[in-house]
Design a protein around this motif. Structure first.
Motif, PDB file in Angstrom:
ATOM      1  N   GLN A   1      13.711 -13.290  70.200  1.00  0.00           N
ATOM      2  CA  GLN A   1      14.272 -12.194  69.873  1.00  0.00           C
ATOM      3  C   GLN A   1      13.799 -10.844  69.384  1.00  0.00           C
ATOM      4  OE1 GLN A   1      18.496 -12.192  71.047  1.00  0.00           O
ATOM      5  NE2 GLN A   1      18.120 -11.447  73.110  1.00  0.00           N
TER       6      GLN A   1
ATOM      7  N   VAL B   1      12.855  -7.415  69.318  1.00  0.00           N
ATOM      8  CA  VAL B   1      13.267  -5.917  69.598  1.00  0.00           C
ATOM      9  C   VAL B   1      12.538  -4.901  68.487  1.00  0.00           C
ATOM     10  CG1 VAL B   1      15.102  -4.697  69.127  1.00  0.00           C
ATOM     11  CG2 VAL B   1      15.788  -6.806  70.382  1.00  0.00           C
TER      12      VAL B   1
ATOM     13  N   TYR C   1      22.690  -0.107  78.470  1.00  0.00           N
ATOM     14  CA  TYR C   1      22.896  -1.827  77.850  1.00  0.00           C
ATOM     15  C   TYR C   1      24.883  -1.751  77.528  1.00  0.00           C
ATOM     16  CZ  TYR C   1      23.781  -5.583  75.327  1.00  0.00           C
ATOM     17  OH  TYR C   1      24.318  -7.421  74.741  1.00  0.00           O
TER      18      TYR C   1
ATOM     19  N   ILE D   1      17.442   0.233  73.227  1.00  0.00           N
ATOM     20  CA  ILE D   1      16.527  -0.564  73.145  1.00  0.00           C
ATOM     21  C   ILE D   1      15.705   0.469  74.193  1.00  0.00           C
ATOM     22  CG2 ILE D   1      16.564  -2.974  72.544  1.00  0.00           C
ATOM     23  CD1 ILE D   1      16.229  -3.585  75.762  1.00  0.00           C
ATOM     24  N   ASP D   2      16.246   1.328  75.833  1.00  0.00           N
ATOM     25  CA  ASP D   2      15.266   1.903  76.529  1.00  0.00           C
ATOM     26  C   ASP D   2      15.393   3.431  75.836  1.00  0.00           C
ATOM     27  OD1 ASP D   2      17.734   2.427  76.739  1.00  0.00           O
ATOM     28  OD2 ASP D   2      17.184   1.574  78.966  1.00  0.00           O
TER      29      ASP D   2
ATOM     30  N   ILE E   1      10.243  -3.121  69.840  1.00  0.00           N
ATOM     31  CA  ILE E   1      10.447  -2.266  70.779  1.00  0.00           C
ATOM     32  C   ILE E   1      10.869  -0.952  69.730  1.00  0.00           C
ATOM     33  CG2 ILE E   1      12.302  -1.768  72.275  1.00  0.00           C
ATOM     34  CD1 ILE E   1      12.372  -4.833  74.027  1.00  0.00           C
TER      35      ILE E   1
ATOM     36  N   ILE F   1      21.839  -6.761  69.813  1.00  0.00           N
ATOM     37  CA  ILE F   1      20.513  -7.227  69.930  1.00  0.00           C
ATOM     38  C   ILE F   1      20.151  -5.963  70.379  1.00  0.00           C
ATOM     39  CG2 ILE F   1      19.835  -8.704  70.629  1.00  0.00           C
ATOM     40  CD1 ILE F   1      18.281  -9.833  68.541  1.00  0.00           C
ATOM     41  N   LEU F   2      20.371  -5.351  71.760  1.00  0.00           N
ATOM     42  CA  LEU F   2      19.163  -4.991  72.786  1.00  0.00           C
ATOM     43  C   LEU F   2      20.052  -4.280  73.014  1.00  0.00           C
ATOM     44  CD1 LEU F   2      18.671  -7.956  75.128  1.00  0.00           C
ATOM     45  CD2 LEU F   2      17.061  -7.142  73.670  1.00  0.00           C
ATOM     46  N   TYR F   3      21.275  -3.161  71.969  1.00  0.00           N
ATOM     47  CA  TYR F   3      21.162  -1.816  72.257  1.00  0.00           C
ATOM     48  C   TYR F   3      20.801  -1.174  72.348  1.00  0.00           C
ATOM     49  CZ  TYR F   3      25.007   1.852  71.533  1.00  0.00           C
ATOM     50  OH  TYR F   3      25.788   2.901  71.932  1.00  0.00           O
TER      51      TYR F   3
END
Length: 299
Positions: free
Chosen positions: A187, A191, A241, A235-236, A194, A231-233
């Motif tokens: 993961q 990330v 998130y 990301i876009d 990303i 961890i995915l905060y």
């Protein structure tokens, strides 16, 4: 082990029936059975004496194994019997408690005399009523000892099972932890890819939702308030998130409390500095006043 009988009665049929196979009135064995029946003592007893050969041996050994103890009705006839001798040896081999009940003055069979002579015996001949009471007490004592041993064994078994279960769970945790570590590394690798792509398109920073500090897009935690980013905060490039609002509220409250303490400490420090300045000014004013008074006196 679960027992089927409390007692296995080892005896000679010659003490129970006469030559015509009629039960001898008032015989000790029948009296003992009556007391057992009245007091709920379960027992195995070869009432008919019809077994013989290998079949008899298998039945006897099985009944002894299923009994908590053996009651040996000691008499001239039983001490001459090869069957009672075999029953006693079988009970001793199975570590069964043996309670001898003497119904006459005959000595024990030489084959097992050394083995059971040290055992306390019950003298039925001298006082049958007292002997029956003593027999019941002895049986109940053995039953309680066996019950206590079974409780201890059951507790030990449960403890061993619980320990074995814990060890199994530990192994499962270790396997799951390795799987989790592997998936986390995968993961993190995704990330990071990303973040690289976001940096390439110009998304180089993100805002801490706790203290509003701007940090690098790849930061794992805020350098001001210490909040750890999921961890995915972000990301876009957008704050899409979903965060735990309760967790955010607690973190923000803690941060405000820290800031408030810091501000109060700063105010306190400034007040102390101002107080020192005022004290110096007061001291200087006092010295000036004293100097002026001295000059006035001279004039």
């Amino acid at each position: 082990m679960k027992y089927k009988y409390d007692v296995f009665i080892s005896y000679s049929r010659r003490d129970y029936v006469d030559e015509n196979y009629n039960v001898i009135p008032g015989n000790a064995i029948a009296e003992i059975q009556n007391v057992f029946d009245e007091n709920g003592i379960t027992y195995w007893f070869d009432k008919d004496g019809i077994y013989s050969g290998q079949e008899f041996i298998e039945i006897i050994t099985g009944a002894i194994a299923e009994s908590k103890m053996l009651i040996f009705i000691s008499s001239k006839h039983s001490n001459e019997s090869i069957w009672t001798a075999g029953e006693i040896f079988e009970a001793l081999d199975g570590e069964k408690a043996i309670i001898p009940v003497k119904i006459d003055n005959c000595q024990y069979n030489k084959k097992f005399k050394l083995l059971i002579r040290p055992l306390d015996y019950i003298d039925y001949q001298e006082n049958p009523q007292n002997a029956l009471k003593d027999l019941l007490r002895a049986i109940n004592k053995v039953k309680e000892d066996i019950a206590q041993k079974q409780r201890e064994e059951e507790k030990l078994r449960q403890e061993k099972e619980a320990e074995a279960k814990k060890e199994k769970i530990k192994e499962e945790i270790s396997i799951l932890a390795k799987d989790c570590q592997r998936l986390t590394l995968q993961q993190i690798d995704v990330v990071n890819q990303i973040f690289e792509k976001q940096t390439y398109i110009g998304n180089t920073t993100k805002i801490c939702p706790i203290c509003d500090k701007e940090v690098l897009i790849s930061s794992n935690f805020c350098s001001r308030c210490g909040w750890t980013f999921p961890i995915l905060y972000y990301i876009d490039g957008n704050d899409t998130y979903q965060l735990d609002e309760k967790q955010l509220s607690v973190a923000r409250t803690n941060w405000r409390s820290i800031n408030m303490v810091s501000e109060l400490q700063t105010i306190k420090s400034n007040l102390e500095i101002e107080n020192q300045r005022l004290q110096r000014s007061l001291l200087q004013a006092t010295e000036d006043c004293n100097s002026m008074n001295e000059n006035l006196k001279k004039e």
